[in-house]
Each structure stands twice: as C-alpha cells, then as structure tokens.
Design an enzyme around this catalytic site. Structure first.
Site, PDB file in Angstrom:
ATOM      1  N   PRO A  30      -6.083   3.282   5.823  1.00 19.60           N
ATOM      2  CG  PRO A  30      -4.779   2.233   7.450  1.00 19.60           C
ATOM      3  CD  PRO A  30      -6.145   2.743   7.174  1.00 19.60           C
ATOM      4  CG  ASP A  31      -1.868   3.547   0.859  1.00 20.13           C
ATOM      5  OD1 ASP A  31      -1.159   3.510   1.876  1.00 20.13           O
ATOM      6  OD2 ASP A  31      -1.640   4.326  -0.085  1.00 20.13           O
ATOM      7  CG  PHE A  32      -1.231  -2.981   1.490  1.00 16.53           C
ATOM      8  CD1 PHE A  32      -1.781  -2.982   2.758  1.00 16.53           C
ATOM      9  CD2 PHE A  32      -1.455  -4.085   0.669  1.00 16.53           C
ATOM     10  CE1 PHE A  32      -2.549  -4.044   3.209  1.00 16.53           C
ATOM     11  CE2 PHE A  32      -2.208  -5.155   1.104  1.00 16.53           C
ATOM     12  CZ  PHE A  32      -2.761  -5.137   2.372  1.00 16.53           C
ATOM     13  NE  ARG A  33       3.153  -2.535  -2.723  1.00 21.36           N
ATOM     14  CZ  ARG A  33       2.083  -3.317  -2.725  1.00 21.36           C
ATOM     15  NH1 ARG A  33       0.889  -2.796  -2.660  1.00 21.36           N
ATOM     16  NH2 ARG A  33       2.222  -4.633  -2.794  1.00 21.36           N
ATOM     17  CG  ASN A 100      -9.900  -0.301  -2.515  1.00 22.45           C
ATOM     18  OD1 ASN A 100      -8.755  -0.728  -2.573  1.00 22.45           O
ATOM     19  ND2 ASN A 100     -10.212   0.951  -2.790  1.00 22.45           N
ATOM     20  CG  ASP A 102     -13.036   0.377   0.882  1.00 22.23           C
ATOM     21  OD1 ASP A 102     -13.899   0.329  -0.018  1.00 22.23           O
ATOM     22  OD2 ASP A 102     -11.976   1.007   0.749  1.00 22.23           O
ATOM     23  CG  HIS A 117      -7.995  -8.034  -4.422  1.00 27.93           C
ATOM     24  ND1 HIS A 117      -6.999  -7.106  -4.277  1.00 27.93           N
ATOM     25  CD2 HIS A 117      -7.603  -8.826  -5.458  1.00 27.93           C
ATOM     26  CE1 HIS A 117      -6.043  -7.324  -5.184  1.00 27.93           C
ATOM     27  NE2 HIS A 117      -6.405  -8.341  -5.920  1.00 27.93           N
TER      28      HIS A 117
HETATM   29  P1  NAD Z   1      -1.188   0.305  -2.654  1.00 30.46           P
HETATM   30  O1  NAD Z   1      -1.128   0.619  -1.186  1.00 30.46           O
HETATM   31  O2  NAD Z   1      -0.186  -0.627  -3.203  1.00 30.46           O
HETATM   32  O3  NAD Z   1      -1.089   1.677  -3.478  1.00 30.46           O
HETATM   33  C1  NAD Z   1      -1.908   2.780  -3.144  1.00 30.46           C
HETATM   34  C2  NAD Z   1      -1.444   3.942  -4.018  1.00 30.46           C
HETATM   35  O4  NAD Z   1      -2.342   5.002  -3.781  1.00 30.46           O
HETATM   36  C3  NAD Z   1      -0.041   4.439  -3.655  1.00 30.46           C
HETATM   37  O5  NAD Z   1       0.774   4.392  -4.807  1.00 30.46           O
HETATM   38  C4  NAD Z   1      -0.249   5.882  -3.165  1.00 30.46           C
HETATM   39  O6  NAD Z   1       0.708   6.775  -3.667  1.00 30.46           O
HETATM   40  C5  NAD Z   1      -1.604   6.220  -3.731  1.00 30.46           C
HETATM   41  N1  NAD Z   1      -2.380   7.128  -2.863  1.00 30.46           N
HETATM   42  C6  NAD Z   1      -2.696   6.952  -1.547  1.00 30.46           C
HETATM   43  N2  NAD Z   1      -3.477   7.944  -1.133  1.00 30.46           N
HETATM   44  C7  NAD Z   1      -3.646   8.791  -2.192  1.00 30.46           C
HETATM   45  C8  NAD Z   1      -4.341  10.017  -2.378  1.00 30.46           C
HETATM   46  N3  NAD Z   1      -5.059  10.580  -1.419  1.00 30.46           N
HETATM   47  N4  NAD Z   1      -4.287  10.587  -3.604  1.00 30.46           N
HETATM   48  C9  NAD Z   1      -3.569  10.046  -4.640  1.00 30.46           C
HETATM   49  N5  NAD Z   1      -2.899   8.884  -4.510  1.00 30.46           N
HETATM   50  C10 NAD Z   1      -2.939   8.251  -3.302  1.00 30.46           C
HETATM   51  O7  NAD Z   1      -2.663  -0.166  -2.955  1.00 30.46           O
HETATM   52  P2  NAD Z   1      -3.192  -1.150  -4.082  1.00 30.46           P
HETATM   53  O8  NAD Z   1      -2.518  -0.891  -5.375  1.00 30.46           O
HETATM   54  O9  NAD Z   1      -4.670  -1.079  -4.003  1.00 30.46           O
HETATM   55  O10 NAD Z   1      -2.716  -2.612  -3.595  1.00 30.46           O
HETATM   56  C11 NAD Z   1      -2.798  -3.026  -2.248  1.00 30.46           C
HETATM   57  C12 NAD Z   1      -3.707  -4.215  -1.962  1.00 30.46           C
HETATM   58  O11 NAD Z   1      -4.264  -4.140  -0.627  1.00 30.46           O
HETATM   59  C13 NAD Z   1      -4.912  -4.234  -2.835  1.00 30.46           C
HETATM   60  O12 NAD Z   1      -5.371  -5.525  -2.956  1.00 30.46           O
HETATM   61  C14 NAD Z   1      -5.877  -3.410  -1.986  1.00 30.46           C
HETATM   62  O13 NAD Z   1      -7.182  -3.552  -2.307  1.00 30.46           O
HETATM   63  C15 NAD Z   1      -5.622  -3.926  -0.595  1.00 30.46           C
HETATM   64  N6  NAD Z   1      -5.988  -2.901   0.399  1.00 30.46           N
HETATM   65  C16 NAD Z   1      -7.287  -2.456   0.395  1.00 30.46           C
HETATM   66  C17 NAD Z   1      -7.689  -1.462   1.255  1.00 30.46           C
HETATM   67  C18 NAD Z   1      -9.136  -1.011   1.186  1.00 30.46           C
HETATM   68  O14 NAD Z   1     -10.018  -1.831   0.921  1.00 30.46           O
HETATM   69  N7  NAD Z   1      -9.405   0.273   1.370  1.00 30.46           N
HETATM   70  C19 NAD Z   1      -6.757  -0.880   2.133  1.00 30.46           C
HETATM   71  C20 NAD Z   1      -5.419  -1.370   2.112  1.00 30.46           C
HETATM   72  C21 NAD Z   1      -5.058  -2.377   1.231  1.00 30.46           C
END
Ligand code: NAD
Length: 252
Positions: A30-33, A100, A102, A117
C-alpha cells in the site's frame, strides 16, 4: 499521449525517473495517500513513521511496521519496475531516484538506483550506530520481542530508512540533484510529490526546460509543469508505452 511518451523515451539518452509508493501498489504494497487503500487511512505516518515517533514509541513503530513488512519482503517487481530496468539496459536511463524502501527496482534488475529514503536491508543502533542486517534484526525480534535492541548499549535498532523529520542522506541527494541537472527527460511515476525535500527535485528539471512526463492516478503539484500527464494505472501505462517502442521488450 502514449505514442508521444514512447517517442520522447526513444529519443532521450539521459532519462531520470523519480518513483514513489504508487509504482509498488500493484505489487501489493500500500502507498500512503491513495483514497481508501493508502496507509494514511489506517495510521498517521507523521507520528508512527517519524523520527520523533520512533524515539518516543519504538515499540509502536515495530508493531505497525511488522504488519506491513511481509507484504514488502514477499513482493515481486511489477511490469513498471521491469520496464525501467530494461530502459537502463538500453543505456538511455541515467538513474532511478526512488522514495521507496521496498527494493523492488533492484529485484527487477535496475542497478542505477538512488534510494533517497533508504532501505530495509540494514538497521543501526540509535545511540552507537552499530549496524545490523535485517536477518540479525529479525532474530533479535524472534528471541527478545520488540523493539530489537543493540547488544552493546541496549538502545533500539532503527532500520536504515528515512523517517519524517530525518535528514536525507547527503551524498544520495547530491547524486539525485546532479542527475536532474544533466537529464534530457524526467519521468515521475507513482508519487503524490507531497513529501519534501524530494518534492523539490522536479524544480531542477522545470527550471532547465526539460520535458517532464508524470504517470499518476491523482493530481500532483507538478502537473501544470509537465509536458504529458498520464492519469492511468502505472502498469497499464507502461505496457502501452512498451508497445510503441521501436524494440519493445517482452513483459514478464
Ligand atoms: P504517496 O502515497 O504520497 O503517493 C502515491 C501516489 O501514487 C498517489 O498519488 C496515487 O494516486 C498514486 N498511485 C497509487 N497507485 C497507483 C497506480 N497503480 N497507478 C497510478 N498511480 C498510482 O507516495 P509517495 O509520493 O511515494 O510518498 C510517500 C512516502 O512514503 C515516500 O517516502 C514513500 O517512499 C514512502 N512509502 C514507500 C512505500 C514503498 O516502499 N513501497 C510504501 C508506502 C510509503
């Protein structure tokens, strides 16, 4: 727009890509937002995943972090991760600057990755900085519970990731800036571009007049500066772009 993106990619030699959590959602992380599925709906990352939160409540950090960890460690790279690895093999990609933690870019075969990060491969004692591998940290958790503690000074061990409030690794940030000062195309994939200071980096490309392509489901503060905005699922977008490349690769 897809065809145009493929043309831009084919005619560029120093592409820089900035990736965020959105590139890994289709790998099950999962992402954050994102509305509904984003971690922000379940915890407040500004507390749980902040440097001050970790110092005050390291146990809470690990309790929540350990629930997410298996989905990260077991995840496999998506088509988009593979797509970027193939661009690097074709020598047209200077670097991927990823927010990321991951490790999926490396799992897909990318080598020129700036993990701005940090990552989960190692951790360190918050007092003496002694380093521990992920395996050593896991063993400590298995034997003694959370939070895992340094064997020298008994202080919590923190993964080598940048939490809210932590400074960014200086050398990595410098490398990222340099990449953007020299790139001929910037592609931003799956980032809300709301987390600073990474969210400042695209300004370098904007100021230089470099073409910018954004692939993200939701709007970002840089959409107005972008040459193209592709508001579709990232894997779908990359699959379509690939078909328009002169020498498409075979998606896995
Ligand atoms: P964010 O959650 O702020 O934004 C993610 C964006 O991706 C959103 O605007 C969303 O609309 C878009 N999105 C999600 N799934 C999508 C898809 N399948 N296709 C198109 N768009 C999609 O993430 P951020 O800007 O990376 O900032 C959050 C912080 O938390 C960062 O530092 C991030 O690295 C960290 N984080 C990392 C992980 C990971 O390592 N996978 C996971 C969660 C948070």
């Amino acid at each position: 727009m897809i065809k145009k993106t493929a043309e831009f990619i084919s005619s560029s030699r120093k592409i820089v890509v900035i990736t965020g959590a959105g590139i890994s959602t289709e790998a099950g992380i999962p992402d954050f937002r994102s509305p509904e599925t984003g971690l922000w709906n379940k915890v407040n990352p500004m507390i749980t995943f902040s440097s001050w939160g970790f110092k005050l409540r390291p146990k809470a950090f690990y309790r929540i972090g350990l629930k997410i960890l298996p989905s990260i460690l077991n995840a496999q790279p998506t088509l988009a991760h593979h797509f970027l690895a193939r661009l690097e093999q074709r020598n047209c990609l200077s670097c991927v600057i990823t927010q990321n933690i991951d490790g999926l870019h490396q799992k897909a075969g990318s080598k020129k990755v700036i993990e701005i990060h940090g990552n989960l491969r190692k951790g360190h004692c918050i007092k003496c900085n002694k380093e521990y591998t992920l395996e050593e940290i896991n063993l400590k958790i298995e034997n003694d519970g959370i939070p895992p503690k340094c064997e020298r000074c008994k202080k919590p061990i923190k993964p080598n990731i940048v939490l809210f409030g932590d400074p960014l690794p200086y050398e990595d940030f410098y490398k990222a800036e340099k990449g953007l000062q020299e790139c001929d195309l910037l592609i931003i994939i799956g980032s809300s571009l709301l987390v600073y200071p990474v969210a400042d980096l695209p300004h370098i490309a904007v100021d230089r007049g470099v073409k910018i392509i954004i692939m993200n489901l939701e709007r970002t503060p840089f959409d107005k500066d972008a040459t193209l905005v592709l508001r579709n699922r990232i894997d779908e977008t990359c699959r379509e772009i690939n078909e328009f490349l002169k020498e498409p690769f075979t998606p896995q």
